[in-house]
Scaffold this active site. Structure first.
Site, PDB file in Angstrom:
ATOM      1  N   VAL A  61     -15.195  16.373 -27.561  1.00  0.00           N
ATOM      2  CA  VAL A  61     -14.599  17.426 -28.393  1.00  0.00           C
ATOM      3  C   VAL A  61     -13.110  17.667 -28.203  1.00  0.00           C
ATOM      4  CG1 VAL A  61     -14.773  19.819 -29.169  1.00  0.00           C
ATOM      5  CG2 VAL A  61     -16.775  18.666 -28.247  1.00  0.00           C
ATOM      6  N   CYS A  62     -12.713  18.026 -26.984  1.00  0.00           N
ATOM      7  CA  CYS A  62     -11.377  18.588 -26.826  1.00  0.00           C
ATOM      8  C   CYS A  62     -10.271  17.605 -27.142  1.00  0.00           C
ATOM      9  CB  CYS A  62     -11.186  19.158 -25.436  1.00  0.00           C
ATOM     10  SG  CYS A  62     -11.977  20.761 -25.318  1.00  0.00           S
ATOM     11  N   SER A  63     -10.529  16.334 -26.895  1.00  0.00           N
ATOM     12  CA  SER A  63      -9.483  15.356 -27.158  1.00  0.00           C
ATOM     13  C   SER A  63      -9.740  14.673 -28.494  1.00  0.00           C
ATOM     14  CB  SER A  63      -9.466  14.329 -26.037  1.00  0.00           C
ATOM     15  OG  SER A  63     -10.717  13.675 -25.986  1.00  0.00           O
ATOM     16  N   ASP A  64     -10.659  15.197 -29.246  1.00  0.00           N
ATOM     17  CA  ASP A  64     -11.080  14.478 -30.446  1.00  0.00           C
ATOM     18  C   ASP A  64     -10.027  14.492 -31.545  1.00  0.00           C
ATOM     19  OD1 ASP A  64     -13.288  13.106 -31.912  1.00  0.00           O
ATOM     20  OD2 ASP A  64     -12.896  14.757 -33.262  1.00  0.00           O
TER      21      ASP A  64
ATOM     22  N   CYS B 242     -10.951  26.242 -24.482  1.00  0.00           N
ATOM     23  CA  CYS B 242     -11.195  24.843 -24.149  1.00  0.00           C
ATOM     24  C   CYS B 242     -11.601  24.726 -22.679  1.00  0.00           C
ATOM     25  CB  CYS B 242      -9.920  24.043 -24.398  1.00  0.00           C
ATOM     26  SG  CYS B 242      -9.902  22.432 -23.637  1.00  0.00           S
TER      27      CYS B 242
END
Lengths: 158, 175
Positions: free
Chosen positions: A44-47, B33
């Site tokens: 997710v976060c680096s997507d 995050c």
């Protein structure tokens, strides 16, 4: 070889939803960003696609429409887009597998997936910028924005 | 591609530590995050270690579709800044990251000693949203591709963000 600047963008028609195809030729008059990527459901976060989803309004400012493309099926795309709340089309280069990616020179035969590659196509359907990123590296969006900025400068100086 | 921080750190930024420190660490972060949550204590430890050699700056990069409370959290911190409570709010959010909700920020505001009524009023100021969007757009142009993304002395840092990696990256700028 990845298609480069100045090449006419090969035409395609791919499923964007289970019953609807998107045809590149129908988008004439708009700048088109093609984002080929290896597979749905990356972290997710680096997507990369999640990032693009947040900046659709920036693309819009340059009269540009974003299309994601991978070899995943239209049903897989639908689930992925719903889960991640994407507001742009994911196209399915599924049958024959990777045919469009091959035309653009960004199909990875070994993995059976699209490379992580970006194309900016101008309003006349000509490739204005292309970039292939190492498979594991999210290329961000600054290159796309830069290319769109250049296109805008060219069209205003005409 | 080497990416430079654009615009450089300036008046509109939230700066912690010695403004004249030889090393400037900028984080583009999202309050919801989990990776930023994991980086939070590491940055605290780096700040303690490098002390007045290190200046830390936080800019907003909320992924609003992926993280329901990322934007409201960023707004809460920006609002707290009006009462000099930016860093207190920043910290309390990361320290309670697992229990974020729409209303929890009023609780936080109270806990860190803000005037809650003024906080609530300021939270609706439309200029806040613009500041956060500007951070985001500048981040995108500077090459931020996800969170957290760090810049050290203006250049993007593509390494790991565990303590040892960041320690090395910072230390090499100190003579």
């Amino acid at each position: 070889m990845m298609l480069e600047k100045g090449t006419k963008a090969p035409e395609f028609a791919l499923y964007a939803t289970p019953d609807q195809k998107v045809k590149l030729g129908d988008l004439k008059g708009k700048n088109v960003i093609l984002a080929f990527y290896p597979a749905d459901w990356s972290p997710v976060c680096s997507d990369q696609m999640s990032l693009y989803n947040e900046i659709l309004h920036m693309f819009d400012q340059y009269n540009a429409i974003l299309l994601g493309i991978s070899v995943d099926s239209k049903w897989c795309h639908m689930a992925f887009a719903q889960e991640r709340k994407f507001h742009f089309n994911l196209l399915s280069d599924f049958e024959p597998k990777g045919a469009v990616a091959k035309q653009y020179g960004v199909y990875n035969e070994e993995e059976g997936e699209c490379e992580r590659a970006l194309f900016v196509i101008d309003k006349e359907g000509v490739i204005a910028w292309s970039y292939q990123s190492p498979m594991a590296i999210n290329p961000g969006a600054d290159g796309i924005i830069g290319a769109l900025e250049n296109l805008q400068q060219v069209s205003t100086s005409k | 591609m080497t990416h430079q921080l654009t615009p450089p750190v300036g008046k509109g930024d939230h700066i912690q530590g010695n403004p004249n420190a030889p090393v400037e660490l900028v984080e583009y972060g999202d309050y919801q995050c989990p990776y930023c949550g994991a980086a939070y204590p590491i940055i605290k430890k780096l700040q303690a270690e490098f002390d007045d050699q290190l200046k830390f700056v936080f800019r907003n990069f909320p992924l609003s579709n992926a993280h329901e409370f990322a934007v409201i959290a960023a707004m809460a911190a920006e609002t707290a800044a009006k009462q000099n409570g930016f860093w207190a709010m920043h910290d309390i959010i990361y320290e309670n990251q697992s229990r974020l909700s729409r209303d929890v920020f009023f609780e936080f505001a109270d806990e860190i000693g803000l005037d809650v009524e003024a906080f609530e009023r300021d939270l609706h100021n439309p200029s806040l949203g613009k500041k956060i969007e500007a951070d985001f757009e500048n981040g995108v142009r500077s090459g931020v591709n996800g969170t957290p993304t760090f810049f050290i002395n203006g250049t993007i840092y593509r390494g790991e963000y565990d303590y040892d990696s960041l320690y090395q990256a910072i230390a090499q700028h100190i003579k």
